[in-house]
Scaffold this motif. Structure first.
Motif, mmCIF file in Angstrom:
data_model
loop_
_atom_site.group_PDB
_atom_site.id
_atom_site.type_symbol
_atom_site.label_atom_id
_atom_site.label_comp_id
_atom_site.label_asym_id
_atom_site.label_seq_id
_atom_site.Cartn_x
_atom_site.Cartn_y
_atom_site.Cartn_z
ATOM 1 N N PRO A 53 0.781 -0.983 -0.502
ATOM 2 C CA PRO A 53 -0.260 0.055 -0.011
ATOM 3 C C PRO A 53 1.423 1.372 0.303
ATOM 4 C CG PRO A 53 0.213 -1.151 2.006
ATOM 5 C CD PRO A 53 1.157 -1.436 1.912
ATOM 6 N N ILE A 54 0.190 2.546 -0.397
ATOM 7 C CA ILE A 54 0.982 3.925 -0.450
ATOM 8 C C ILE A 54 0.099 5.104 0.271
ATOM 9 C CG2 ILE A 54 2.367 3.106 -2.630
ATOM 10 C CD1 ILE A 54 0.116 4.612 -4.184
ATOM 11 N N VAL A 55 0.775 6.110 0.201
ATOM 12 C CA VAL A 55 0.060 6.856 0.956
ATOM 13 C C VAL A 55 0.160 8.315 -0.383
ATOM 14 C CG1 VAL A 55 -0.502 8.647 2.293
ATOM 15 C CG2 VAL A 55 0.371 6.005 2.835
ATOM 16 N N LEU A 56 -0.844 9.038 -0.807
ATOM 17 C CA LEU A 56 -0.914 9.322 -1.432
ATOM 18 C C LEU A 56 -1.041 10.639 -1.044
ATOM 19 C CD1 LEU A 56 -3.258 8.523 -4.515
ATOM 20 C CD2 LEU A 56 -0.398 8.685 -4.914
ATOM 21 N N LYS A 57 -0.210 11.703 -1.445
ATOM 22 C CA LYS A 57 -0.467 13.314 -1.078
ATOM 23 C C LYS A 57 -0.925 14.259 -1.655
ATOM 24 C CE LYS A 57 3.098 11.566 3.068
ATOM 25 N NZ LYS A 57 3.804 11.879 3.632
ATOM 26 N N SER A 58 -1.705 14.963 -1.333
ATOM 27 C CA SER A 58 -1.388 16.385 -2.384
ATOM 28 C C SER A 58 -0.289 17.435 -1.732
ATOM 29 C CB SER A 58 -2.981 17.364 -1.616
ATOM 30 O OG SER A 58 -3.026 18.852 -2.252
ATOM 31 N N THR B 181 -9.023 13.197 -7.708
ATOM 32 C CA THR B 181 -10.096 13.577 -7.101
ATOM 33 C C THR B 181 -8.958 14.495 -5.611
ATOM 34 O OG1 THR B 181 -11.623 11.871 -6.350
ATOM 35 C CG2 THR B 181 -11.758 13.445 -4.553
ATOM 36 N N ILE B 182 -8.014 14.212 -5.563
ATOM 37 C CA ILE B 182 -6.761 14.842 -4.578
ATOM 38 C C ILE B 182 -6.713 16.287 -5.952
ATOM 39 C CG2 ILE B 182 -4.787 15.323 -3.702
ATOM 40 C CD1 ILE B 182 -5.350 12.190 -2.650
ATOM 41 N N PHE B 183 -6.433 15.888 -7.132
ATOM 42 C CA PHE B 183 -5.836 16.510 -7.887
ATOM 43 C C PHE B 183 -6.797 18.439 -8.557
ATOM 44 C CE2 PHE B 183 -1.849 14.141 -10.386
ATOM 45 C CZ PHE B 183 -1.579 15.405 -9.851
ATOM 46 N N ASN B 184 -8.101 17.689 -7.845
ATOM 47 C CA ASN B 184 -9.215 18.439 -8.487
ATOM 48 C C ASN B 184 -9.918 18.902 -6.526
ATOM 49 O OD1 ASN B 184 -10.223 18.829 -11.019
ATOM 50 N ND2 ASN B 184 -9.435 16.549 -10.837
ATOM 51 N N LEU B 185 -8.645 19.234 -6.029
ATOM 52 C CA LEU B 185 -9.621 19.112 -4.264
ATOM 53 C C LEU B 185 -8.684 20.635 -3.720
ATOM 54 C CD1 LEU B 185 -11.484 18.206 -1.929
ATOM 55 C CD2 LEU B 185 -9.133 16.908 -0.894
ATOM 56 N N PRO B 186 -8.969 21.743 -3.836
ATOM 57 C CA PRO B 186 -8.410 23.024 -3.423
ATOM 58 C C PRO B 186 -8.376 22.861 -1.993
ATOM 59 C CG PRO B 186 -10.842 23.306 -3.884
ATOM 60 C CD PRO B 186 -10.567 21.671 -4.477
ATOM 61 N N ILE B 187 -7.114 23.299 -1.504
ATOM 62 C CA ILE B 187 -6.858 23.327 0.209
ATOM 63 C C ILE B 187 -6.673 24.721 0.498
ATOM 64 C CG2 ILE B 187 -5.784 22.056 2.296
ATOM 65 C CD1 ILE B 187 -5.885 19.717 0.426
ATOM 66 N N TRP B 188 -7.098 25.419 1.369
ATOM 67 C CA TRP B 188 -7.393 26.963 1.213
ATOM 68 C C TRP B 188 -7.172 27.325 0.304
ATOM 69 C CZ3 TRP B 188 -4.049 27.798 6.492
ATOM 70 C CH2 TRP B 188 -4.972 27.173 7.566
ATOM 71 N N GLY B 189 -7.466 27.163 -1.278
ATOM 72 C CA GLY B 189 -7.599 27.499 -1.893
ATOM 73 C C GLY B 189 -7.215 27.569 -3.156
ATOM 74 N N GLU B 190 -5.979 26.619 -2.380
ATOM 75 C CA GLU B 190 -4.871 25.612 -3.531
ATOM 76 C C GLU B 190 -4.757 24.939 -3.745
ATOM 77 O OE1 GLU B 190 0.377 25.628 -2.846
ATOM 78 O OE2 GLU B 190 -0.727 25.625 -1.817
ATOM 79 N N LEU B 191 -4.558 24.454 -5.229
ATOM 80 C CA LEU B 191 -5.108 23.267 -6.130
ATOM 81 C C LEU B 191 -3.352 22.644 -6.509
ATOM 82 C CD1 LEU B 191 -7.709 23.955 -8.850
ATOM 83 C CD2 LEU B 191 -8.356 22.480 -6.664
#
Length: 399
Positions: A39-44, A72-82
């Motif tokens: 298994p791996i961990v994907l991190k934004s 999903t992560i590529f299209n998930l803004p976090i605090w306005g940052e993609l």
């Protein structure tokens, strides 16, 4: 300027800090050619914090799941940052997690080693839980071992943690950094240590000595300007600045920025008074930084309101009150012939949390000010509401 995690891990690997096998992911299809085992961990890969809570970190066990999670992560803004990039990393089963950091203490102009037997902790507000050692002379392994001992570590674990601290300090000096952080440093059942996440803050005044860092900075600036125009940088916000923020901690400033946005306002230049400013070349006091911060924000014509949010404890509370009073009285005297709303003098909203601030509250309550020049508020939500209201009214009156 902070690096992204995958960039930090590259530096860690080069200097000898233990990190997991990982791979940069520029597109979900890259996962079909993954070179590390599941298994791996994907991190934004974004500069914003709280990626886990926002859904920017996923554990996956198959290629199909990995590709779907990456989309999903590529299209998930976090605090306005993609994110432009993801990091795929091997999963690690840690039994313990520690916090380690090397930071430049601008108050004493010396590096400080920090350590805590808790992870996911804010070093600025950790208090007695955080152990520290000031590097007063030329660095030696003694300083790292001393911190490990203060953390209560013994035997091989003390040696392993000390070794990581030595490498962190080596990187800190080699790159002229303001901060090197490992959070968390995980320890598995066999006692092996591993840096699962890291942070590096670059000293922009020293960048001219490091062409490789200048190149990285140029790429980060270009990415932010073209793809993340609404990214919020807590050291200074470049767009639509209206509510300037002064605070005494990174976490409180970032939280205040969030609340201003949630209330419909536009955060402005945000300054952390816990540390010296970029142009300071000698030790400064909190009062020095407060006075300078007030002047910086007041001289920014786009700042309509200054929101001061102080919590915890500070030294010389009476002097802090006098700095704020002097600023208000000076500005009022300069603009005495003008209505407050017609002048550039920004309104001041002050929120103080902590019994030590009672001296300041009592002192400021005695001041005579014009219109909304000074508003004292106990609750942060109310302080933000007042600041946003004043910023909007300033815009409307100007129009």
């Amino acid at each position: 300027m902070d690096l992204l995690e995958y960039q930090v891990k590259e530096w860690f690997r080069e200097i000898g800090i233990p990190v997991l096998p990982s791979q940069r992911i520029d597109h979900p299809t890259d996962l079909k050619r993954l070179k590390i085992r599941y298994p791996i961990v994907l991190k934004s890969q974004v500069h914003a914090g709280e990626r886990v809570k926002a859904g920017g970190v996923r554990v996956v066990e198959t290629t199909i799941d990995a590709v779907a999670a990456a989309q999903t992560i590529f299209n998930l803004p976090i605090w306005g940052e993609l994110p432009e990039v993801l990091l795929a990393e091997s999963k690690y089963d840690g039994q313990q997690e520690f916090y380690l950091a090397v930071v430049l203490d601008t108050g004493v102009c010396r590096p400080v080693l920090l350590g805590c037997k808790e992870a996911d902790i804010d070093w600025e507000t950790a208090g007695e839980r955080m152990q520290h050692v000031v590097v007063e002379q030329e660095f030696s392994p003694f300083y790292a071992r001393r911190l490990a001992l203060k953390m209560g570590l013994q035997g091989t674990l003390m040696q392993s943690v000390s070794s990581v601290l030595e490498k962190m300090y080596q990187l800190f000096v080699q790159k002229d950094l303001d901060l090197v952080e490992v959070n968390p440093l995980a320890i598995n059942a066999s006692g092996q240590v591993m840096a699962l996440n890291g942070k590096v803050s670059i000293n922009e005044r020293a960048m001219n000595r490091h062409p490789d860092i200048v190149e990285i900075a140029a790429k980060i600036t270009d990415t932010h300007s073209h793809h993340n125009g609404n990214l919020r940088d807590w050291n200074g916000l470049e767009k639509q600045r209206k509510v300037g923020i002064l605070g005494n901690g990174t976490g409180s400033i970032m939280a205040t920025c969030d609340l201003v946005i949630s209330a419909g306002g536009k955060p402005g230049n945000s300054l952390n008074l816990r540390h010296a400013f970029a142009g300071d070349t000698s030790p400064t006091t909190f009062c020095d930084r407060l006075a300078k911060g007030l002047n910086i924000l007041a001289n920014d014509t786009s700042t309509k309101v200054i929101l001061i949010n102080l919590l915890g404890s500070i030294d010389r509370a009476q002097e802090v009150a006098e700095v704020i009073a002097e600023f208000i009285q000076h500005e009022n005297s300069d603009h005495g012939s003008q209505n407050h709303r017609e002048s550039h003098f920004p309104s001041l909203v002050v929120r103080l949390a902590g019994s030590e601030f009672n001296i300041i509250k009592d002192f400021l309550a005695t001041l005579k000010t014009q219109d909304d020049a000074l508003i004292m508020v106990e609750n942060l939500d109310e302080a933000v509401t007042q600041a946003v209201r004043l910023a909007k009214s300033a815009v409307y009156n100007k129009v």
